[in-house]
Enzyme design. Sequence first.
Site, PDB file in Angstrom:
ATOM      1  CD  GLU A  96      -3.130   0.794   0.388  1.00 55.64           C
ATOM      2  OE1 GLU A  96      -2.575   1.653  -0.333  1.00 55.64           O
ATOM      3  OE2 GLU A  96      -4.348   0.800   0.627  1.00 55.64           O
ATOM      4  CG  ASP A  97      -1.142   4.753  -1.305  1.00 52.69           C
ATOM      5  OD1 ASP A  97      -1.774   4.050  -0.488  1.00 52.69           O
ATOM      6  OD2 ASP A  97      -1.701   5.567  -2.063  1.00 52.69           O
ATOM      7  CG  ASP A 100      -5.533   8.453   6.540  1.00 54.22           C
ATOM      8  OD1 ASP A 100      -4.841   9.061   7.361  1.00 54.22           O
ATOM      9  OD2 ASP A 100      -6.582   8.924   6.057  1.00 54.22           O
ATOM     10  CE  LYS A 128      -1.486  11.296   6.183  1.00 53.62           C
ATOM     11  NZ  LYS A 128      -2.694  11.890   5.556  1.00 53.62           N
ATOM     12  CG  ASP A 156      -4.471  10.978  -5.889  1.00 49.15           C
ATOM     13  OD1 ASP A 156      -4.478  10.107  -5.000  1.00 49.15           O
ATOM     14  OD2 ASP A 156      -5.501  11.542  -6.301  1.00 49.15           O
TER      15      ASP A 156
HETATM   16  P1  IMP Z   1      -7.573   4.423   4.850  1.00 47.12           P
HETATM   17  O1  IMP Z   1      -8.630   3.433   4.501  1.00 47.12           O
HETATM   18  O2  IMP Z   1      -8.128   5.611   5.570  1.00 47.12           O
HETATM   19  O3  IMP Z   1      -6.381   3.841   5.566  1.00 47.12           O
HETATM   20  O4  IMP Z   1      -7.206   5.041   3.467  1.00 47.12           O
HETATM   21  C1  IMP Z   1      -6.060   4.943   2.857  1.00 47.12           C
HETATM   22  C2  IMP Z   1      -6.169   5.573   1.487  1.00 47.12           C
HETATM   23  O5  IMP Z   1      -6.532   6.966   1.580  1.00 47.12           O
HETATM   24  C3  IMP Z   1      -4.829   5.534   0.852  1.00 47.12           C
HETATM   25  O6  IMP Z   1      -4.642   4.337   0.126  1.00 47.12           O
HETATM   26  C4  IMP Z   1      -4.831   6.779   0.005  1.00 47.12           C
HETATM   27  O7  IMP Z   1      -5.389   6.487  -1.251  1.00 47.12           O
HETATM   28  C5  IMP Z   1      -5.731   7.746   0.739  1.00 47.12           C
HETATM   29  N1  IMP Z   1      -4.938   8.698   1.546  1.00 47.12           N
HETATM   30  C6  IMP Z   1      -4.868   8.761   2.888  1.00 47.12           C
HETATM   31  N2  IMP Z   1      -4.038   9.737   3.296  1.00 47.12           N
HETATM   32  C7  IMP Z   1      -3.550  10.313   2.172  1.00 47.12           C
HETATM   33  C8  IMP Z   1      -2.612  11.378   1.927  1.00 47.12           C
HETATM   34  O8  IMP Z   1      -2.039  12.028   2.818  1.00 47.12           O
HETATM   35  N3  IMP Z   1      -2.363  11.658   0.617  1.00 47.12           N
HETATM   36  C9  IMP Z   1      -2.950  10.996  -0.415  1.00 47.12           C
HETATM   37  N4  IMP Z   1      -3.816   9.983  -0.220  1.00 47.12           N
HETATM   38  C10 IMP Z   1      -4.126   9.649   1.056  1.00 47.12           C
HETATM   39 MG    MG Z   2      -4.523   3.978  -1.834  1.00 50.56          MG
END
Ligand code: IMP
Ligand code: MG
Length: 174
Positions: A96-97, A100, A128, A156
């Site tokens: 994963e990138d 969050d 994060k 992005d």
């Molecule tokens: P989660 O389900 O909240 O962990 O979402 C993760 C996804 O939200 C990542 O795969 C990103 O596509 C997007 N995302 C979360 N934080 C950022 C950020 O700081 N920059 C860009 N995309 C983010």
């Molecule tokens: Mg993503």
Amino acid sequence: MEKIRVLIPEEEVDKKIGEIGAQISRDYAGKEVHLICVLKGGVFFTCELAKRITIPVSLDFMSVSSYGDDTKSSGVVRIVKDLDESLKDKELIIVEDIVDSGRTLAYLVEMLKDRGPKSIRICTLLDKPSRRVKAVKVDYTCFCIPDEFVVGYGLDYAQKYRNLPYIGVVEGVE
Ligand code: IMP
Ligand code: MG
């Protein structure tokens, strides 16, 4: 154009990916790994990581989308493109990138478990931890970062900046 401030320079990102690749190669010595790239954000990291792994690697790609706007995820995950190959008895690493809230990965892990892999681990470029809503066990993390909206290396802002070779912060985005 937004203003981008460099958070982690290219050399540092590349060095860290090399270290994580070496660690994966050691941890899975004598085995093969199947990398699951989560599109689109994970694609730059997946390619760089795969190049640094010295044991046999296979790759597959999936695309998921969370219902929500560009900067916040709602917790509901939809599969936009599914994997091409079976996961039966494979040693999976989901790449994963960024982790969050953890919602996307929590959902993905549960879904992929049902397809019979031998093991599942998670590898992320960025984490994060202060934003976590759903607990997920992340096995390999390149960098933990504060709660700022970042771009580059696949990440992005409104579909732009994925191609930046470093991690940057978009100034003025909540
Ligand atoms: P989660 O389900 O909240 O962990 O979402 C993760 C996804 O939200 C990542 O795969 C990103 O596509 C997007 N995302 C979360 N934080 C950022 C950020 O700081 N920059 C860009 N995309 C983010
Ligand atoms: Mg993503």
